[in-house]
Motif scaffolding. Sequence first.
Motif, PDB file in Angstrom:
ATOM      1  N   TRP A  29       0.813  -1.215   0.000  1.00  0.00           N
ATOM      2  CA  TRP A  29       0.000   0.000   0.000  1.00  0.00           C
ATOM      3  C   TRP A  29       0.848   1.267   0.000  1.00  0.00           C
ATOM      4  O   TRP A  29       0.365   2.333  -0.383  1.00  0.00           O
ATOM      5  CB  TRP A  29      -0.940   0.004   1.203  1.00  0.00           C
ATOM      6  CG  TRP A  29      -2.062  -0.972   1.044  1.00  0.00           C
ATOM      7  CD1 TRP A  29      -2.201  -2.185   1.646  1.00  0.00           C
ATOM      8  CD2 TRP A  29      -3.196  -0.840   0.177  1.00  0.00           C
ATOM      9  NE1 TRP A  29      -3.348  -2.810   1.226  1.00  0.00           N
ATOM     10  CE2 TRP A  29      -3.984  -1.998   0.328  1.00  0.00           C
ATOM     11  CE3 TRP A  29      -3.615   0.164  -0.698  1.00  0.00           C
ATOM     12  CZ2 TRP A  29      -5.164  -2.192  -0.369  1.00  0.00           C
ATOM     13  CZ3 TRP A  29      -4.807  -0.031  -1.400  1.00  0.00           C
ATOM     14  CH2 TRP A  29      -5.565  -1.189  -1.229  1.00  0.00           C
ATOM     15  N   THR A  30       2.099   1.168   0.413  1.00  0.00           N
ATOM     16  CA  THR A  30       2.943   2.369   0.434  1.00  0.00           C
ATOM     17  C   THR A  30       3.226   2.895  -0.963  1.00  0.00           C
ATOM     18  O   THR A  30       3.486   4.084  -1.123  1.00  0.00           O
ATOM     19  CB  THR A  30       4.283   2.087   1.142  1.00  0.00           C
ATOM     20  OG1 THR A  30       5.014   1.096   0.407  1.00  0.00           O
ATOM     21  CG2 THR A  30       4.059   1.612   2.559  1.00  0.00           C
ATOM     22  N   LEU A  33      -1.101   3.439  -3.252  1.00  0.00           N
ATOM     23  CA  LEU A  33      -1.935   4.640  -3.121  1.00  0.00           C
ATOM     24  C   LEU A  33      -1.329   5.857  -3.827  1.00  0.00           C
ATOM     25  O   LEU A  33      -2.008   6.491  -4.647  1.00  0.00           O
ATOM     26  CB  LEU A  33      -2.185   4.933  -1.641  1.00  0.00           C
ATOM     27  CG  LEU A  33      -3.114   3.930  -0.925  1.00  0.00           C
ATOM     28  CD1 LEU A  33      -3.257   4.300   0.540  1.00  0.00           C
ATOM     29  CD2 LEU A  33      -4.484   3.896  -1.602  1.00  0.00           C
ATOM     30  N   PHE A  36      -1.488   5.332  -7.578  1.00  0.00           N
ATOM     31  CA  PHE A  36      -2.788   5.534  -8.209  1.00  0.00           C
ATOM     32  C   PHE A  36      -3.005   6.998  -8.550  1.00  0.00           C
ATOM     33  O   PHE A  36      -3.471   7.346  -9.651  1.00  0.00           O
ATOM     34  CB  PHE A  36      -3.903   5.043  -7.287  1.00  0.00           C
ATOM     35  CG  PHE A  36      -5.278   5.232  -7.857  1.00  0.00           C
ATOM     36  CD1 PHE A  36      -5.764   4.377  -8.827  1.00  0.00           C
ATOM     37  CD2 PHE A  36      -6.074   6.283  -7.449  1.00  0.00           C
ATOM     38  CE1 PHE A  36      -7.024   4.551  -9.374  1.00  0.00           C
ATOM     39  CE2 PHE A  36      -7.339   6.467  -7.980  1.00  0.00           C
ATOM     40  CZ  PHE A  36      -7.814   5.603  -8.942  1.00  0.00           C
ATOM     41  N   THR A 163      -6.315  -1.959 -12.278  1.00  0.00           N
ATOM     42  CA  THR A 163      -6.056  -0.625 -11.733  1.00  0.00           C
ATOM     43  C   THR A 163      -5.932   0.397 -12.854  1.00  0.00           C
ATOM     44  O   THR A 163      -6.458   1.515 -12.765  1.00  0.00           O
ATOM     45  CB  THR A 163      -4.770  -0.629 -10.888  1.00  0.00           C
ATOM     46  OG1 THR A 163      -4.910  -1.575  -9.832  1.00  0.00           O
ATOM     47  CG2 THR A 163      -4.510   0.743 -10.286  1.00  0.00           C
ATOM     48  N   GLY A 198       1.120  12.992  -6.097  1.00  0.00           N
ATOM     49  CA  GLY A 198       1.224  11.535  -6.164  1.00  0.00           C
ATOM     50  C   GLY A 198       2.602  11.072  -6.581  1.00  0.00           C
ATOM     51  O   GLY A 198       3.151  10.113  -6.030  1.00  0.00           O
TER      52      GLY A 198
END
Length: 430
Positions: A29-30, A33, A36, A163, A198
Amino acid sequence: MASTVTTSKDSAAPSRPGYGRLLRTRGAWTFLLPGFAARQPFAMLTLSIVLLVQHTTGSYGAAGAVAAVTGVSMALFAPYTGRLADRHGQRAVLVPGVLVHAAAGLALTALALNGAPLWALFAAAVPTGASVPQVGPMVRARWGVRLKGSPLMATAAAFESVTDEFTFVVGPLLATALCTTVDPSAGLVTEAALTLVGGLLFAAQKGTQPPVATAADGHTRVRHASALRVPGVRVLIVTFLGIGSVFGGMQVSLAAFTESIGEPGLNGVLYGVFAAGNMLAGLACGAVAWKVSPQRRLIVAYAALALAASALWTADSALLLGALGLLVGMCIAPALITGYTLVESLVPAGARTEAFTWLTGAVALGQAAAVTVAGQFEDRLWDGAGFLVPMGGTLLALATLLALRSRLAGAPRGRTVARGMGHREPVAVD
């Protein structure tokens, strides 16, 4: 670098790990997210430019041309970005890249709002497209580091494709909503901000970054062959160009169609339906234990895509167009996922990140060409003429795929592309 694509052998495994187990991978998850958020340029950029420039110039042809310059720049520079990331590390490429992209996107916005001539918009579009971060291939590379040798690699390949498609659900809806309800420039400004934030957060995750290949003396002097030298990759590039023609043709033609019926807000909804079909089919593909070879799956999936795309121009209502768009979207995902799957058998490990960026760039180039042609068709021909572009692009790509399908056979597994890597004697290809 570890492969991030699904092999036919893995796909046939009866006890295939699921998405839940994949997402529990330590450290995933690092980078997922922020990755994305940093992926949004590919989903938002073209449509945001089309809506902004069409608003300021009144011409879909001009809007398509500016968007095309951005797409061509992205397509040309993407493979070199992937190669630089392999050689110098993702952080070294991402940090300056996202800074340049944000600045160039804001400059393009300012020029468009101030009525700058078309050549000035073209000049700003070049760095905007060239600096789009190639986060998708970089995320795939990070999965390779976390899952090296794990059966979860097959699941990761499907998850990444889903994704990518999910960004095409969120991105166009967000771009359309911002441009039509807030301000025509809001889509491009938001895209630049998401890329900056991001991208920097993604680059900051140094713990999951793939290591840079080094020579025996510790210096980064490893020689790499270009993935473009593999014949099968060139065939896949043509097929992905056709897929890009669907994305580009749909973006312009849906915008023109919804404006012609007085419902511009439906543009994002219809494109979201198209992208949702893509995403749902991707989820299904990732859950199937395929027994058919990926070469055959690609041909069947692409034939279905060409057939569905050929019906788009006949739609005379938003409802029918939505149904056809959903069908087209459901046909794209199997072709995309299978194309990425074939990279594992066609390309040596040291060139796969570059191969992924060539395919990503091919989609961008096909999208750029389609945006240009579809914009001209909408301006010069009848409403809905832009839908002829996805039909033509997929039919031409299908013909090429059928004629050259023998080149999709896997390469010998012992071939290497970098000194000091692999299990057999290294061979310098270039």
